[in-house]
Motif scaffolding. Sequence first.
Motif, mmCIF file in Angstrom:
data_model
loop_
_atom_site.group_PDB
_atom_site.id
_atom_site.type_symbol
_atom_site.label_atom_id
_atom_site.label_comp_id
_atom_site.label_asym_id
_atom_site.label_seq_id
_atom_site.Cartn_x
_atom_site.Cartn_y
_atom_site.Cartn_z
ATOM 1 N N VAL B 61 11.769 3.989 28.092
ATOM 2 C CA VAL B 61 12.028 5.412 27.898
ATOM 3 C C VAL B 61 10.804 6.168 27.380
ATOM 4 O O VAL B 61 10.538 7.294 27.794
ATOM 5 C CB VAL B 61 13.239 5.609 26.962
ATOM 6 N N GLY B 62 10.049 5.528 26.478
ATOM 7 C CA GLY B 62 8.831 6.169 25.959
ATOM 8 C C GLY B 62 7.883 6.561 27.082
ATOM 9 O O GLY B 62 7.244 7.614 27.041
ATOM 10 N N ILE B 65 9.200 9.653 28.869
ATOM 11 C CA ILE B 65 8.931 10.872 28.106
ATOM 12 C C ILE B 65 7.490 11.309 28.323
ATOM 13 O O ILE B 65 7.200 12.483 28.552
ATOM 14 C CB ILE B 65 9.202 10.638 26.612
ATOM 15 N N LEU B 102 23.347 17.742 18.241
ATOM 16 C CA LEU B 102 22.025 18.373 18.236
ATOM 17 C C LEU B 102 20.952 17.491 18.858
ATOM 18 O O LEU B 102 19.767 17.802 18.780
ATOM 19 C CB LEU B 102 21.607 18.695 16.793
ATOM 20 N N ASP B 104 18.607 15.979 21.563
ATOM 21 C CA ASP B 104 18.181 16.520 22.857
ATOM 22 C C ASP B 104 17.148 15.671 23.583
ATOM 23 O O ASP B 104 16.631 16.075 24.612
ATOM 24 C CB ASP B 104 17.680 17.956 22.701
ATOM 25 N N ILE B 105 16.838 14.499 23.046
ATOM 26 C CA ILE B 105 15.776 13.723 23.686
ATOM 27 C C ILE B 105 16.186 13.286 25.095
ATOM 28 O O ILE B 105 15.446 13.476 26.059
ATOM 29 C CB ILE B 105 15.402 12.511 22.822
ATOM 30 N N ASN B 181 24.318 8.135 25.026
ATOM 31 C CA ASN B 181 24.687 6.861 24.437
ATOM 32 C C ASN B 181 26.177 6.514 24.539
ATOM 33 O O ASN B 181 26.520 5.391 24.866
ATOM 34 C CB ASN B 181 24.248 6.893 22.966
#
Lengths: 384, 212, 47
Positions: B61-62, B65, B102, B104-105, B181
């Motif tokens: 995932v990193g 991004i 909240l 948002d990633i 998730n």
Amino acid sequence: MTDAVAMTNERNQMFRDLFSGKTPKRVPLSNPATQDFAIQYAGLDLAECQWDLTKLEPVYEKFCQDFVTDTYPGGSIRLPSHYQILGSTPIVMSSSGFMQHPEVVGLLAEEYDEFIASPYDCIVEKVLPRLFTELNGAPGKVAMTLAKAMRAQSDDLAYLGTIRAKMNAKYGYATMMGALTEAPFDFMADFLRSFKGISGDVRRYPDKIAAACEAVLPLMIKKGTLPNPAMLGYTFIPLHMAPYLRDKDFATLYWPTFKKLVETMAGMGQNVQLFVEQDWMRYLDYLYELPENTIMRFEYGDPKLVKEKLGKKHIISGFYPITLLQTGTKQQCVDKAKELMDVLAPGGKYWFQADKSVINFEAKGPVADNMRAVLEYVHENGTY
Amino acid sequence: MIDLKILTQAVGDLDEKVILGIINDFVATNPSGEDAQKVVLACQQGMAIVGDLFEKNEYYVGDLIFAGELLSQTIELLKPVLSGEATQKVGSMVIGTVEGDLHDIGKNIFGSMAEAAGFEVYDLGIDVSPRAFVDKIKEVKPDIVGMSGVLTLAIDAMRNTVKALEEAGIREGVKVIIGGNPVNEDACKQIGADAFTTNAAEGLKTCQGWVK
Amino acid sequence: MDSKYYATWEEYLAEHPELEGKPEHAIAPKIQKYEDAVFVFVMDLLL
């Protein structure tokens, strides 16, 4: 000796046994639900109760009465008062009353060198004013804000402490101490560089991340130290970023200082509980290297594989999927608990906890009934 | 004209220096809007490589991004030479983190990948009420609605949002995908969504299938 | 930990000679307690 004191003694012994690698009398269990759940379960307003703590005692009374557990179900809690006073941006209350953590950047990429030179000075001078608006301004204002916020938090924690003591005295919970800290890489990511920021840093300046993790390690050790290592309790370390990294980035940037942190804690005679968030299955060989009897609560993965690879050396926990409490029947929920106990309990070194926290309660939903059934099942059938 | 294959590969490798070098050189030649479109396409193809490597567990995932960030930088550099050229959009979507949540990633990763793939993305942000979803959907009439959440309570908020779409009579006009998730097949059924995903790359594929 | 904003008792004492000869066993834990309390407060803000 009252019944509750006897129960506390018995439970303390169970956890002493567990933490030292002996098979306890039965499988210890912890209620996965949090204070947020408890407030809603009592039919009260989430925001109001987190501000007016006098409303919480009956909340906990009902929560403790209705759900069996071996540990006080308060957990680590973020209350709003001091965050409000500080003008917090990293922790805020959402419209629904939950305290949450939006993505923030407390440290800029060009400040790495300053951070590495003196992490705590940099936190005080750069990070706090950036993340907490009321700590940004004239020194006098900042000093007064800090005093108010510390006093508010100190009062709140003291009040929660009295509730906890009452519940422990009435329900005979194990009396455990906790300290919270983080893996250095996670600390750098969560409030300082942000998920997005650290993901770029991994590619752009890996050397600086490594140096920052080394520099901040003493702070993370200090933060995780219990007042007295002989106390019954543990250092709690929630793990965040590793599953999002490539193996080689994990090996060079995440693991070295994290391992030192856990080894240092264990070397001081403290227990460590890791909350192994997300999927760590590709890192099981690394986890195996951690000191004996490290407690590992898993969110995801194959319980059989974990028991096989780690279960003789480490204490395994977690895995119980709380989404099942929402979607399953009571029988399915209990069956799942049985299935996990069959895999994880043999030979001891198992603590029943869920994969995540249950924070939300719907009056018409099945979660409370299912959760009660599961906890009672484990309590009654966990005897070794 | 630059070598688009090298650019595509550099995007796949997430090699920031090479990508920015190529793009800066390209922009300096004062290229036509048509050529700029080709460069965008080459970047999108590079993103497809990133998606593949993610599926093969070589990227995580990193890396996604970072890929999203690289792509936004690239598009930003190309904007001056892209202007005037109507960008071909493959579809449109309204996305947001549902009420009470909240985080948002995940939404941001998905949003930037969808943009990179040529979707028009309307991002409503975090803690988005069912009403705000309904209003935006009425306004822009998207093909797809994406709801994101990390907390278990997000499931309830997603259900309420779908209910609001039904009540507003706009549920039939859109495909609904949920991500985050706590979502799974059971939750998807309960909520009344068309698809669910815990993985931005996979979710994007689902969306691409819908607008083909 | 080397910082302007945190002192061990020994560091504190070195800066405060007026405490020489005073009951150290009573003063030291108290001074140290609040040094540590602020450290924990600050770090908790970032966890």
